[in-house]
Design a protein around this motif. Sequence first.
Motif, PDB file in Angstrom:
ATOM      1  N   ASP A  52     -16.268  11.890 -36.956  1.00  0.00           N
ATOM      2  CA  ASP A  52     -15.912  13.225 -36.924  1.00  0.00           C
ATOM      3  C   ASP A  52     -17.093  13.987 -37.974  1.00  0.00           C
ATOM      4  N   ARG A  60     -22.497  15.896 -31.731  1.00  0.00           N
ATOM      5  CA  ARG A  60     -22.097  15.262 -30.388  1.00  0.00           C
ATOM      6  C   ARG A  60     -23.351  15.232 -29.679  1.00  0.00           C
ATOM      7  N   TRP A 109     -20.978   9.927 -25.794  1.00  0.00           N
ATOM      8  CA  TRP A 109     -19.455   9.555 -26.467  1.00  0.00           C
ATOM      9  C   TRP A 109     -18.607   9.332 -25.341  1.00  0.00           C
ATOM     10  N   ARG A 110     -17.667   8.355 -26.122  1.00  0.00           N
ATOM     11  CA  ARG A 110     -16.477   8.106 -25.466  1.00  0.00           C
ATOM     12  C   ARG A 110     -15.235   7.902 -26.403  1.00  0.00           C
ATOM     13  N   GLU A 111     -14.145   8.487 -25.910  1.00  0.00           N
ATOM     14  CA  GLU A 111     -12.991   8.479 -26.634  1.00  0.00           C
ATOM     15  C   GLU A 111     -11.829   8.149 -25.967  1.00  0.00           C
ATOM     16  N   SER A 135      -6.111   3.292 -27.406  1.00  0.00           N
ATOM     17  CA  SER A 135      -6.430   1.994 -27.739  1.00  0.00           C
ATOM     18  C   SER A 135      -4.907   1.431 -28.286  1.00  0.00           C
ATOM     19  N   ARG A 148     -14.385   0.582 -38.678  1.00  0.00           N
ATOM     20  CA  ARG A 148     -15.548   1.111 -38.101  1.00  0.00           C
ATOM     21  C   ARG A 148     -16.955   0.124 -38.050  1.00  0.00           C
ATOM     22  N   GLN A 208     -11.986   3.174 -34.792  1.00  0.00           N
ATOM     23  CA  GLN A 208     -10.836   3.076 -34.684  1.00  0.00           C
ATOM     24  C   GLN A 208      -9.815   3.894 -35.593  1.00  0.00           C
ATOM     25  N   VAL A 263      -6.353   5.425 -31.129  1.00  0.00           N
ATOM     26  CA  VAL A 263      -7.696   5.945 -30.609  1.00  0.00           C
ATOM     27  C   VAL A 263      -8.997   5.517 -30.956  1.00  0.00           C
ATOM     28  N   ARG A 266     -13.006   5.810 -30.859  1.00  0.00           N
ATOM     29  CA  ARG A 266     -14.079   6.524 -30.287  1.00  0.00           C
ATOM     30  C   ARG A 266     -15.315   5.690 -30.444  1.00  0.00           C
ATOM     31  N   HIS A 308     -19.801   6.332 -30.243  1.00  0.00           N
ATOM     32  CA  HIS A 308     -20.895   7.172 -30.154  1.00  0.00           C
ATOM     33  C   HIS A 308     -22.271   6.319 -30.089  1.00  0.00           C
TER      34      HIS A 308
END
Length: 129
Positions: free
Chosen positions: A32, A36, A40-42, A45, A74, A94, A98, A100, A102
């Motif tokens: 965060d 960006r 990127w994928r989100e 999970s 992370r 995580q 969720v 994410r 990058h």
Amino acid sequence: MLAWIVLCVVVVAVGYVRLVPTRVADWHIPLDEQARTGTWREFPSGPDTLEQLDMIARATPRTRVLAGSLAEGRYTYVTRSAIIGFPDFTTVEQQADVVRIHARQRFGSSDLGVNAARVDGWLQALQPR
């Protein structure tokens, strides 16, 4: 003579790409707080998705963990290109249910789709549990 000069420039450039130090603090930061750019994928999970992605990433050729842990929630990985060794950085994080991801390159303005292809390959290898 010109050929030697060009060869020397190429050797220095490749040496720089391979040997320039990486500051972990520049790459292993919460997603965060990152711009960006790149890939990127989100996605939603399960409780062990980060652990599965870690195993998949570690099995990827020329990829190593730069920083992070399962307890931290992370990881940041560095993957180098096969010939010149350009470094690409991928952070997987995580938070609750969720994940994410990058992925971004260190040098240049385009990775020619390499990061997106790698991340999508990791997601395809992910086994639902």
